[in-house]
Design a protein around this motif. Structure first.
Motif, PDB file in Angstrom:
ATOM      1  N   VAL A 189       6.124  52.733  29.439  1.00 53.79           N
ATOM      2  CA  VAL A 189       6.103  52.970  27.999  1.00 53.79           C
ATOM      3  C   VAL A 189       4.758  52.582  27.394  1.00 53.79           C
ATOM      4  O   VAL A 189       4.330  53.140  26.385  1.00 53.79           O
ATOM      5  CB  VAL A 189       7.264  52.198  27.323  1.00 53.79           C
ATOM      6  CG1 VAL A 189       7.159  52.255  25.807  1.00 53.79           C
ATOM      7  CG2 VAL A 189       8.602  52.762  27.779  1.00 53.79           C
ATOM      8  N   TRP A 246       9.358  46.491  25.583  1.00 56.66           N
ATOM      9  CA  TRP A 246      10.503  46.946  24.800  1.00 56.66           C
ATOM     10  C   TRP A 246      11.752  46.223  25.267  1.00 56.66           C
ATOM     11  O   TRP A 246      11.752  45.525  26.273  1.00 56.66           O
ATOM     12  CB  TRP A 246      10.658  48.463  24.864  1.00 56.66           C
ATOM     13  CG  TRP A 246      10.993  49.041  26.204  1.00 56.66           C
ATOM     14  CD1 TRP A 246      10.135  49.338  27.221  1.00 56.66           C
ATOM     15  CD2 TRP A 246      12.294  49.401  26.668  1.00 56.66           C
ATOM     16  NE1 TRP A 246      10.806  49.865  28.297  1.00 56.66           N
ATOM     17  CE2 TRP A 246      12.134  49.916  27.983  1.00 56.66           C
ATOM     18  CE3 TRP A 246      13.569  49.348  26.117  1.00 56.66           C
ATOM     19  CZ2 TRP A 246      13.217  50.370  28.739  1.00 56.66           C
ATOM     20  CZ3 TRP A 246      14.646  49.808  26.874  1.00 56.66           C
ATOM     21  CH2 TRP A 246      14.459  50.310  28.167  1.00 56.66           C
ATOM     22  N   VAL A 270      12.313  50.031  20.904  1.00 62.28           N
ATOM     23  CA  VAL A 270      11.120  50.523  21.599  1.00 62.28           C
ATOM     24  C   VAL A 270       9.986  50.707  20.592  1.00 62.28           C
ATOM     25  O   VAL A 270       9.831  51.777  19.995  1.00 62.28           O
ATOM     26  CB  VAL A 270      11.413  51.849  22.328  1.00 62.28           C
ATOM     27  CG1 VAL A 270      10.273  52.180  23.289  1.00 62.28           C
ATOM     28  CG2 VAL A 270      12.733  51.803  23.057  1.00 62.28           C
ATOM     29  N   TYR A 304       8.214  57.175  20.991  1.00 60.79           N
ATOM     30  CA  TYR A 304       9.551  56.707  21.377  1.00 60.79           C
ATOM     31  C   TYR A 304      10.318  56.294  20.136  1.00 60.79           C
ATOM     32  O   TYR A 304       9.733  56.030  19.084  1.00 60.79           O
ATOM     33  CB  TYR A 304       9.452  55.520  22.341  1.00 60.79           C
ATOM     34  CG  TYR A 304       8.827  55.872  23.667  1.00 60.79           C
ATOM     35  CD1 TYR A 304       9.603  56.287  24.730  1.00 60.79           C
ATOM     36  CD2 TYR A 304       7.444  55.798  23.844  1.00 60.79           C
ATOM     37  CE1 TYR A 304       9.033  56.615  25.956  1.00 60.79           C
ATOM     38  CE2 TYR A 304       6.862  56.133  25.044  1.00 60.79           C
ATOM     39  CZ  TYR A 304       7.660  56.536  26.105  1.00 60.79           C
ATOM     40  OH  TYR A 304       7.087  56.861  27.300  1.00 60.79           O
TER      41      TYR A 304
END
Length: 286
Positions: free
Chosen positions: A146, A150, A175, A180
């Motif tokens: 990512v 998160w 997130v 996202y």
């Protein structure tokens, strides 16, 4: 992918059929939890016991591509009574949509703690939480991570009747990254210990849209079938597969070798520390 009224009707009929399957199974009377399913359970690894998984996990959609984690590794430790520490180191491949590039490497590292809040009794279900944090060890540019830390914050409950077990719950994924979204997730499962070696189960698991940078760009509800086979005490094969019955078309597979070992109450060596628990719950990246 847009769906017409007829396709929406068919998905709703599929959800109703799976709901009846779950209700009929629950009318019976269980023992295994978490992997190989997406729905997790509140039952931590027994105190002074360990679990280890070597697993494959895949998740894919047409607009988001496919994430394949293999070989990946999970370890759980019963550090104190009613508390389990959790570590996952994923290794895999990110397949971009529309025939795009494929990237291989380490994904984001997962750390968590499963805490049992309420023990199960004859009339009271077991209740627990399993928060975890994902550390950005995978390459975001290559779709393997990512790119920031998160979190996942779920609550799970479970009740058993003889060879039957039912568990489920849900929570929120947080997130904080461009591309996202924070999204809810929930699932419910029924499984049965068929004999000493074989367990079979069925689940419904759903999640919200995870964002345009994720594999699951829209919400989806999935029906999965899975189970386990015990080779010997403390060594099992876990398997599951499914696809969406509502929302975005999505597929899921899980296959693992599972080991458990630890110390008994008197301090002696003991194989088999309880049923597997702690399904890897991840954002599936593209």
């Amino acid at each position: 992918m847009r769906q017409g009224g007829f396709h929406r009707w068919r998905r709703l009929q599929g959800v109703r059929r799976w709901s009846w399957v779950l209700l009929l199974l629950a009318a019976g009377r269980t023992a295994f939890a978490g992997p190989p399913f997406q729905t997790d359970d509140p039952d931590p690894v027994a105190y002074r016991h360990f679990e280890a998984y070597a697993f494959e996990l895949s998740d894919g959609t047409v607009p988001g591509g496919t994430m394949l984690e293999i070989p990946s590794f999970e370890m759980n430790w019963g550090v104190v009574p009613n508390v389990q520490l959790h570590l996952v180191v994923p290794v895999g491949a990110s397949f971009a949509p529309n025939g795009g590039p494929v990237h291989y490497g380490v994904g984001d590292t997962e750390l968590g703690a499963k805490v049992r809040l309420v023990k199960e009794t004859k009339r009271v279900p077991e209740v627990g939480i399993f928060p975890f944090v994902e550390l950005p060890s995978g390459s975001a540019a290559n779709g393997l991570g990512v790119g920031t830390t998160w979190y996942r914050l779920p609550l799970w409950i479970q009740k058993s009747w003889g060879p039957w077990t039912s568990y489920g719950g849900g929570g929120e994924a947080v997130v904080p990254q461009t591309g996202y979204k924070n999204y809810p997730f929930a699932g419910w499962l029924v499984q049965r210990q068929m004999n000493k070696k074989v367990m079979l189960g069925v689940e419904l698991f759903g999640h919200g849209a995870e964002g345009e940078a994720a594999t699951s760009t829209r919400s989806s509800t999935m029906a999965d079938l899975g189970g386990s086979y015990e080779f010997k005490d403390g060594f099992d094969l876990l398997f599951a597969a499914g696809r969406s019955v509502a929302g975005q078309a999505e597929t899921y597979t899980y296959l693992a070798l599972y080991w458990t070992w630890g110390k008994d109450a008197k301090g002696g060596d003991e194989k088999g520390g309880g049923a597997p628990g702690g399904m890897l719950q991840k954002i599936h990246l593209r």
